[in-house]
Structure formats: structure tokens, C-alpha cells
Design a protein around this motif. Structure first.
Motif, PDB file in Angstrom:
ATOM      1  N   THR A   1       0.827  -1.208   0.000  1.00  0.00           N
ATOM      2  CA  THR A   1       0.000   0.000   0.000  1.00  0.00           C
ATOM      3  C   THR A   1       0.859   1.255   0.000  1.00  0.00           C
ATOM      4  OG1 THR A   1      -1.797  -1.133   1.148  1.00  0.00           O
ATOM      5  CG2 THR A   1      -1.760   1.262   1.296  1.00  0.00           C
ATOM      6  N   SER A   2       1.949   1.238   0.757  1.00  0.00           N
ATOM      7  CA  SER A   2       2.814   2.416   0.847  1.00  0.00           C
ATOM      8  C   SER A   2       3.515   2.702  -0.467  1.00  0.00           C
ATOM      9  CB  SER A   2       3.853   2.217   1.954  1.00  0.00           C
ATOM     10  OG  SER A   2       3.221   2.092   3.218  1.00  0.00           O
ATOM     11  N   VAL A   3       4.015   1.656  -1.130  1.00  0.00           N
ATOM     12  CA  VAL A   3       4.699   1.856  -2.408  1.00  0.00           C
ATOM     13  C   VAL A   3       3.747   2.434  -3.445  1.00  0.00           C
ATOM     14  CG1 VAL A   3       5.851   0.696  -4.318  1.00  0.00           C
ATOM     15  CG2 VAL A   3       6.427   0.066  -1.984  1.00  0.00           C
ATOM     16  N   LEU A   4       2.568   1.858  -3.566  1.00  0.00           N
ATOM     17  CA  LEU A   4       1.586   2.363  -4.537  1.00  0.00           C
ATOM     18  C   LEU A   4       1.156   3.783  -4.175  1.00  0.00           C
ATOM     19  CD1 LEU A   4      -0.624  -0.819  -5.021  1.00  0.00           C
ATOM     20  CD2 LEU A   4       1.177   0.035  -6.526  1.00  0.00           C
ATOM     21  N   GLY A   5       1.008   4.058  -2.889  1.00  0.00           N
ATOM     22  CA  GLY A   5       0.616   5.389  -2.450  1.00  0.00           C
ATOM     23  C   GLY A   5       1.659   6.439  -2.794  1.00  0.00           C
ATOM     24  N   LEU A   6       2.938   6.106  -2.650  1.00  0.00           N
ATOM     25  CA  LEU A   6       3.999   7.068  -2.973  1.00  0.00           C
ATOM     26  C   LEU A   6       4.064   7.330  -4.476  1.00  0.00           C
ATOM     27  CD1 LEU A   6       6.788   5.852  -0.524  1.00  0.00           C
ATOM     28  CD2 LEU A   6       5.409   7.942  -0.356  1.00  0.00           C
ATOM     29  N   VAL A   7       3.797   6.304  -5.290  1.00  0.00           N
ATOM     30  CA  VAL A   7       3.735   6.529  -6.739  1.00  0.00           C
ATOM     31  C   VAL A   7       2.596   7.486  -7.076  1.00  0.00           C
ATOM     32  CG1 VAL A   7       3.318   5.433  -8.974  1.00  0.00           C
ATOM     33  CG2 VAL A   7       4.769   4.309  -7.286  1.00  0.00           C
ATOM     34  N   LEU A   8       1.438   7.278  -6.460  1.00  0.00           N
ATOM     35  CA  LEU A   8       0.303   8.159  -6.696  1.00  0.00           C
ATOM     36  C   LEU A   8       0.561   9.571  -6.172  1.00  0.00           C
ATOM     37  CD1 LEU A   8      -2.709   5.797  -5.921  1.00  0.00           C
ATOM     38  CD2 LEU A   8      -2.061   6.723  -8.141  1.00  0.00           C
ATOM     39  N   LEU A   9       1.317   9.677  -5.097  1.00  0.00           N
ATOM     40  CA  LEU A   9       1.626  10.999  -4.542  1.00  0.00           C
ATOM     41  C   LEU A   9       2.281  11.877  -5.594  1.00  0.00           C
ATOM     42  CD1 LEU A   9       1.822  12.895  -2.055  1.00  0.00           C
ATOM     43  CD2 LEU A   9       4.077  11.882  -1.630  1.00  0.00           C
ATOM     44  N   PHE A  10       3.254  11.331  -6.293  1.00  0.00           N
ATOM     45  CA  PHE A  10       3.927  12.090  -7.346  1.00  0.00           C
ATOM     46  C   PHE A  10       3.017  12.261  -8.557  1.00  0.00           C
ATOM     47  CE2 PHE A  10       6.265  11.867 -11.364  1.00  0.00           C
ATOM     48  CZ  PHE A  10       7.005  13.046 -11.278  1.00  0.00           C
ATOM     49  N   GLY A  11       2.402  11.158  -8.999  1.00  0.00           N
ATOM     50  CA  GLY A  11       1.611  11.203 -10.224  1.00  0.00           C
ATOM     51  C   GLY A  11       0.412  12.118 -10.128  1.00  0.00           C
ATOM     52  N   VAL A  12      -0.327  12.051  -9.022  1.00  0.00           N
ATOM     53  CA  VAL A  12      -1.516  12.892  -8.876  1.00  0.00           C
ATOM     54  C   VAL A  12      -1.114  14.367  -8.773  1.00  0.00           C
ATOM     55  CG1 VAL A  12      -3.414  13.477  -7.304  1.00  0.00           C
ATOM     56  CG2 VAL A  12      -2.975  11.093  -7.918  1.00  0.00           C
ATOM     57  N   GLY A  13       0.025  14.649  -8.162  1.00  0.00           N
ATOM     58  CA  GLY A  13       0.506  16.027  -8.114  1.00  0.00           C
ATOM     59  C   GLY A  13       0.736  16.593  -9.502  1.00  0.00           C
ATOM     60  N   VAL A  14       1.365  15.803 -10.369  1.00  0.00           N
ATOM     61  CA  VAL A  14       1.600  16.245 -11.746  1.00  0.00           C
ATOM     62  C   VAL A  14       0.274  16.398 -12.491  1.00  0.00           C
ATOM     63  CG1 VAL A  14       2.661  15.641 -13.954  1.00  0.00           C
ATOM     64  CG2 VAL A  14       3.900  15.226 -11.827  1.00  0.00           C
ATOM     65  N   LEU A  15      -0.648  15.460 -12.283  1.00  0.00           N
ATOM     66  CA  LEU A  15      -1.953  15.552 -12.930  1.00  0.00           C
ATOM     67  C   LEU A  15      -2.686  16.826 -12.523  1.00  0.00           C
ATOM     68  CD1 LEU A  15      -3.415  11.929 -12.738  1.00  0.00           C
ATOM     69  CD2 LEU A  15      -2.451  13.089 -14.718  1.00  0.00           C
ATOM     70  N   PHE A  16      -2.610  17.181 -11.239  1.00  0.00           N
ATOM     71  CA  PHE A  16      -3.326  18.363 -10.765  1.00  0.00           C
ATOM     72  C   PHE A  16      -2.760  19.631 -11.403  1.00  0.00           C
ATOM     73  CE2 PHE A  16      -4.237  21.656  -7.500  1.00  0.00           C
ATOM     74  CZ  PHE A  16      -5.617  21.589  -7.540  1.00  0.00           C
ATOM     75  N   VAL A  17      -1.446  19.744 -11.430  1.00  0.00           N
ATOM     76  CA  VAL A  17      -0.816  20.944 -11.996  1.00  0.00           C
ATOM     77  C   VAL A  17      -1.103  21.054 -13.492  1.00  0.00           C
ATOM     78  CG1 VAL A  17       1.386  22.065 -12.492  1.00  0.00           C
ATOM     79  CG2 VAL A  17       0.975  21.070 -10.246  1.00  0.00           C
ATOM     80  N   THR A  18      -0.923  19.969 -14.240  1.00  0.00           N
ATOM     81  CA  THR A  18      -1.175  20.030 -15.680  1.00  0.00           C
ATOM     82  C   THR A  18      -2.660  20.226 -15.978  1.00  0.00           C
ATOM     83  OG1 THR A  18      -1.203  17.594 -15.734  1.00  0.00           O
ATOM     84  CG2 THR A  18       0.858  18.692 -16.333  1.00  0.00           C
ATOM     85  N   GLY A  19      -3.533  19.727 -15.101  1.00  0.00           N
ATOM     86  CA  GLY A  19      -4.959  19.969 -15.281  1.00  0.00           C
ATOM     87  C   GLY A  19      -5.315  21.437 -15.111  1.00  0.00           C
ATOM     88  N   LEU A  20      -4.728  22.087 -14.105  1.00  0.00           N
ATOM     89  CA  LEU A  20      -4.968  23.522 -13.923  1.00  0.00           C
ATOM     90  C   LEU A  20      -4.438  24.309 -15.114  1.00  0.00           C
ATOM     91  CD1 LEU A  20      -4.192  24.148 -10.133  1.00  0.00           C
ATOM     92  CD2 LEU A  20      -6.385  23.668 -11.228  1.00  0.00           C
ATOM     93  N   LEU A  21      -3.287  23.903 -15.642  1.00  0.00           N
ATOM     94  CA  LEU A  21      -2.739  24.581 -16.815  1.00  0.00           C
ATOM     95  C   LEU A  21      -3.659  24.412 -18.022  1.00  0.00           C
ATOM     96  CD1 LEU A  21       1.061  23.697 -16.525  1.00  0.00           C
ATOM     97  CD2 LEU A  21      -0.019  25.908 -16.099  1.00  0.00           C
ATOM     98  N   SER A  22      -4.231  23.231 -18.165  1.00  0.00           N
ATOM     99  CA  SER A  22      -5.158  23.005 -19.269  1.00  0.00           C
ATOM    100  C   SER A  22      -6.359  23.928 -19.164  1.00  0.00           C
ATOM    101  CB  SER A  22      -5.618  21.549 -19.276  1.00  0.00           C
ATOM    102  OG  SER A  22      -6.569  21.334 -20.305  1.00  0.00           O
ATOM    103  N   TYR A  23      -6.868  24.081 -17.950  1.00  0.00           N
ATOM    104  CA  TYR A  23      -8.019  24.967 -17.757  1.00  0.00           C
ATOM    105  C   TYR A  23      -7.646  26.409 -18.069  1.00  0.00           C
ATOM    106  CZ  TYR A  23     -12.137  27.063 -15.650  1.00  0.00           C
ATOM    107  OH  TYR A  23     -13.289  27.779 -15.452  1.00  0.00           O
ATOM    108  N   ALA A  24      -6.455  26.833 -17.641  1.00  0.00           N
ATOM    109  CA  ALA A  24      -6.011  28.194 -17.922  1.00  0.00           C
ATOM    110  C   ALA A  24      -5.881  28.427 -19.420  1.00  0.00           C
ATOM    111  CB  ALA A  24      -4.671  28.465 -17.226  1.00  0.00           C
ATOM    112  N   ALA A  25      -5.463  27.405 -20.173  1.00  0.00           N
ATOM    113  CA  ALA A  25      -5.251  27.552 -21.611  1.00  0.00           C
ATOM    114  C   ALA A  25      -6.540  27.850 -22.362  1.00  0.00           C
ATOM    115  CB  ALA A  25      -4.607  26.279 -22.171  1.00  0.00           C
ATOM    116  N   TYR A  26      -7.681  27.539 -21.756  1.00  0.00           N
ATOM    117  CA  TYR A  26      -8.958  27.802 -22.408  1.00  0.00           C
ATOM    118  C   TYR A  26      -9.396  29.265 -22.291  1.00  0.00           C
ATOM    119  CZ  TYR A  26     -10.164  23.076 -23.766  1.00  0.00           C
ATOM    120  OH  TYR A  26     -10.192  21.859 -24.396  1.00  0.00           O
ATOM    121  N   ASN A  27      -8.568  30.083 -21.660  1.00  0.00           N
ATOM    122  CA  ASN A  27      -8.909  31.491 -21.460  1.00  0.00           C
ATOM    123  C   ASN A  27     -10.280  31.656 -20.793  1.00  0.00           C
ATOM    124  OD1 ASN A  27      -6.533  32.298 -22.738  1.00  0.00           O
ATOM    125  ND2 ASN A  27      -7.501  32.432 -24.743  1.00  0.00           N
TER     126      ASN A  27
END
Length: 413
Positions: free
Chosen positions: A25-51
């Protein structure tokens, strides 16, 4: 009675897998910790790109209030920025699906523990877990459906995914603050207490090791990546995107034989409206209104630029050579000379979310921003926006409006 109770999911003895435990559980959780962080940032950037600040034209997410604190004018340089950020967002999201499923499988016994609430603090933790699991399933499910162009969810994708992301990420951060220190200790020491509630008191004989389970999850993630990532690249890698609706070979040959999202017929374009005799471009601004047919546009100074098209679903084309009239020159016709303003662009299409789209002043002013009339040396095809379409460096595909019929320069409020 005791035997019956042991067969219920609420009994610790019901969950017999020897793989479950804090380490997996800890190993999978740490992978998600990094991955979900990147998803959140790139998702906000995508929303910003729509003006979305150009409300109410582009904004599909009303009443966002403080959640829009980070919005900014989306840049035109580098021209491949949206292609990169949205390609990472979609490909990484698909890659993390097996990791998310593995993580949920590893902690499923906790969803059935009794009593469901032991204290106020425990009750709050359970609520946060409900938001975390529900938010994760909602975000990943709506994202995958959007990639597949399968809009079975109620309402518009944009506000649903936007608000869902904030709820999910808030629960995710709270969970990470509580669990990451323990997860790091568990992974570092490679062991955990046998009385942990994830460890079965009566495990079945193992058929695979925990490392083998990680290889299974990791292999699934790599498979998802390998069969989807290619649609964001040029050349032979595009052929590997066999699970992508916009992957594989180009949907045609010749100068117009590159990817589209929806056809002219699907979006209700009447061919009779796009003929030389019927079609006119109306340009409006403080200098008045000008109506131009395609021949008159072709007599204006023409410019060429190589730009890709990148869409929210994560796919993109290779660079295509577009030729047409600069948006800045059309702004000058409307009465703006030297400092082009925002512009509202309207299309002939009758269906779809972006029958109208707006571009910011910095996008209009970029010399590479065109009202394109040709692509790769030939007139645009009907599916690529004939008689005229917008092409802007770095803008999401839906803002590169096709079948343009009207452009209004100036204050859009």
C-alpha cells in the motif's frame, strides 16, 4: 453464527490475500503521490489555456470564485506548450489507472471495518477517505470517458472535472499529510507490524510475491502508457497508440490527411453555406463592419506558419503548414492598429460546446496567429474548416475555431 460472520466483508478473516499489507500500500501510495501532483498541476494549466477569464464566451465553469486564483493569459510561446502539458496530463492519467486500481484493492478491507466510526477524529478520517476514493474514481472515470469522446455523464465535462479535481485534491493532500511519513518509514524498513489491519489474520498460501504484484501493476501501467502515448508524438511512435481513438495511422492521405476530432457533417455544417457565393466573413470593431468573401481574403497579404493542433483529449497532430491572413491584419480592418484586442470568433457549426470561442489580445497580436485558408499547400478541406479557420500557436484545439463566419474585435464583456 461465527462461521457466517467470517464470510462477511466486515470480518478480517474474509480478506485472505497474503499480498495485502502496509508495504504494498505504501509503495503504490507514494507513486500516486507524485503522479496525482503532476496531474493536478497540468490539469490547472489546461483549464487556464482555455482562457476562461473571457467570460461568458469561453467560461464553462461559472462561480469558480477563489478557485480561479491562478488564471493568467495563456502564452503563445513556446508554441508546443499545450501539446506538452495536455499530452502529459492525459498519458500520465491513463498510465496511473492500474496503480490506482492496485492501491484501492490493497486497502479495500478498511472500507468494511466495524464499527464504521469509533470517534469524532475517526469519523472525520472516514469522510476524508470517502471524498478521496470517490473523487479519484470520479476524476479518472470522467477523464477516460472524455478521452474516448463518450459524454455519458450529466452536464458539461469542464465544470464537472474542474470542481471534482479540487475536491479530490483537497482530500488527497489531507490524506498525504497523515500517511506519507508512515509510508516512507514502511518502505525504508521493508517491514510493518503484523497486527496492521491490512494484514490478513488467516492468509491463503501465496501464489506471487509482493514484488511480483508490483511488477504486475507496473507492467499494466507501462502497457497503458505504450498504447496511448504515441498520439502525442510525430513519426513511427504514433502507430503504437492502438488503444487511443485518435491514435494509429492518419485518417487519410494528402495535404488534409491529418487528424480531426469531429467531422463537418457531425457538427451540422451545411455545404451550401460554405460556397464562394454564400460564405462571407464578417469583421466587426470600432472602425465599423467589413464583409469579405474568400477571394478578397486571398488578395490580402498571406503568411505561412508551421503549427500543430493539440486537443484536450491528449492527442495532437504533427506540425502542419498553414497559410492565411494574420489576425492582427484583420484587427486593423476592424479599427485596431498597433495594439490588437481580444476577439470573439463565431463558427457556422450548430452543435458542440465551442460554437463561439474567444482569444486574448496576446494571441491575436502574435504574428503566427492566422485566419488560415490553406494547409500544406492546398485549400482547407471541409473537415478542417473550409472556407477559413483559426490557427494560433499554443492554443487548445477548440480555440482554433473552424468554419469561421464572424470575428468581433474589442471588449467582450
Amino acid at each position: 453464527m461465527r462461521e457466517l460472520t467470517s464470510r462477511l466483508p466486515t470480518s478480517p478473516g474474509f480478506w485472505r490475500s497474503p499480498l495485502r499489507g502496509p508495504w504494498l500500500t505504501s509503495v503504490l501510495g507514494l507513486v500516486l503521490l507524485f503522479g496525482v501532483g503532476v496531474l493536478f498541476v497540468t490539469g490547472l494549466l489546461s483549464y487556464a489555456a482555455y482562457n476562461p477569464g473571457l467570460s461568458p464566451v469561453n467560461d464553462k465553469t461559472p462561480d469558480k470564485g477563489l478557485l480561479g486564483f491562478y488564471l493568467f493569459a495563456w502564452p503563445t510561446d513556446p508554441y508546443w506548450l499545450y501539446r506538452l502539458t495536455q499530452g502529459v496530463h492525459v498519458t500520465l492519467g491513463l498510465t496511473l489507472v492500474p496503480v490506482l486500481l492496485g492501491k484501492l484493492w490493497s486497502v479495500v478491507p478498511r472500507l468494511f471495518t466495524l464499527p464504521p466510526v469509533r470517534s469524532v477524529a475517526h469519523g472525520l478520517e472516514r469522510i476524508s477517505l470517502l471524498l478521496l476514493v470517490g473523487g479519484a474514481l470520479f476524476e479518472f472515470a470522467t477523464g477516460v470517458l472524455n478521452i474516448q469522446l463518450d459524454y455519458v455523464f450529466p452536464g458539461s465535462f469542464y465544470p464537472l472535472h474542474f470542481y471534482g479535481a479540487w475536491v479530490f485534491f483537497a482530500a488527497f493532500v489531507a490524506h498525504a499529510v497523515l500517511k506519507v511519513p508512515k509510508a516512507l518509514r514502511t518502505v525504508r524498513t521493508m517491514r510493518a507490524s503484523r497486527d496492521d489491519d491490512l494484514v490478513s489474520p488467516r492468509p491463503d498460501p501465496p501464489t506471487v510475491s509482493r514484488r511480483g504484484a508490483l511488477w504486475l501493476v507496473g507492467g499494466g501501467a507501462l502497457l497503458m502508457c505504450a498504447t496511448n502515448a504515441g498520439r502525442s508524438f510525430d513519426g513511427p511512435l504514433r502507430q503504437t497508440a492502438v488503444l487511443s481513438p485518435h491514435g494509429g495511422p492518419e485518417p487519410g492521405t494528402g495535404p488534409n490527411g491529418f487528424q480531426i476530432n469531429k467531422t463537418a457533417a457531425y457538427l451540422g455544417i451545411d455545404p451550401a453555406e460554405t460556397t464562394q457565393d454564400a460564405w462571407r466573413l464578417t469583421v466587426t470593431g470600432p472602425g465599423g463592419t467589413v464583409r469579405l468573401d474568400r477571394a478578397e481574403l486571398l488578395r490580402m497579404k498571406q503568411y505561412s506558419v508551421a503549427l500543430p493542433i493539440a486537443c484536450v483529449e491528449g492527442w495532437s497532430t504533427s506540425d502542419q503548414w498553414w497559410r492565411g491572413v494574420r489576425l492582427g491584419d484583420l484587427a486593423a480592418l476592424a479599427g485596431f492598429d498597433g495594439h490588437p484586442p481580444d476577439v470573439l470568433v463565431e463558427s457556422l457549426q450548430r452543435r458542440g460546446a465551442f460554437r463561439r470561442g474567444a482569444l486574448r489580445a496576446n494571441q491575436v497580436a502574435d504574428p503566427r496567429s492566422l485566419l488560415a485558408l490553406h494547409v500544406n499547400g492546398e485549400p482547407l478541406s471541409a473537415d478542417h474548416g473550409y472556407p477559413a479557420r483559426i490557427i494560433v500557436p499554443g492554443a487548445p484545439g477548440v480555440l482554433n475555431t473552424k468554419w469561421v463566419t464572424r470575428m468581433t474585435f474589442g471588449d467582450l464583456s
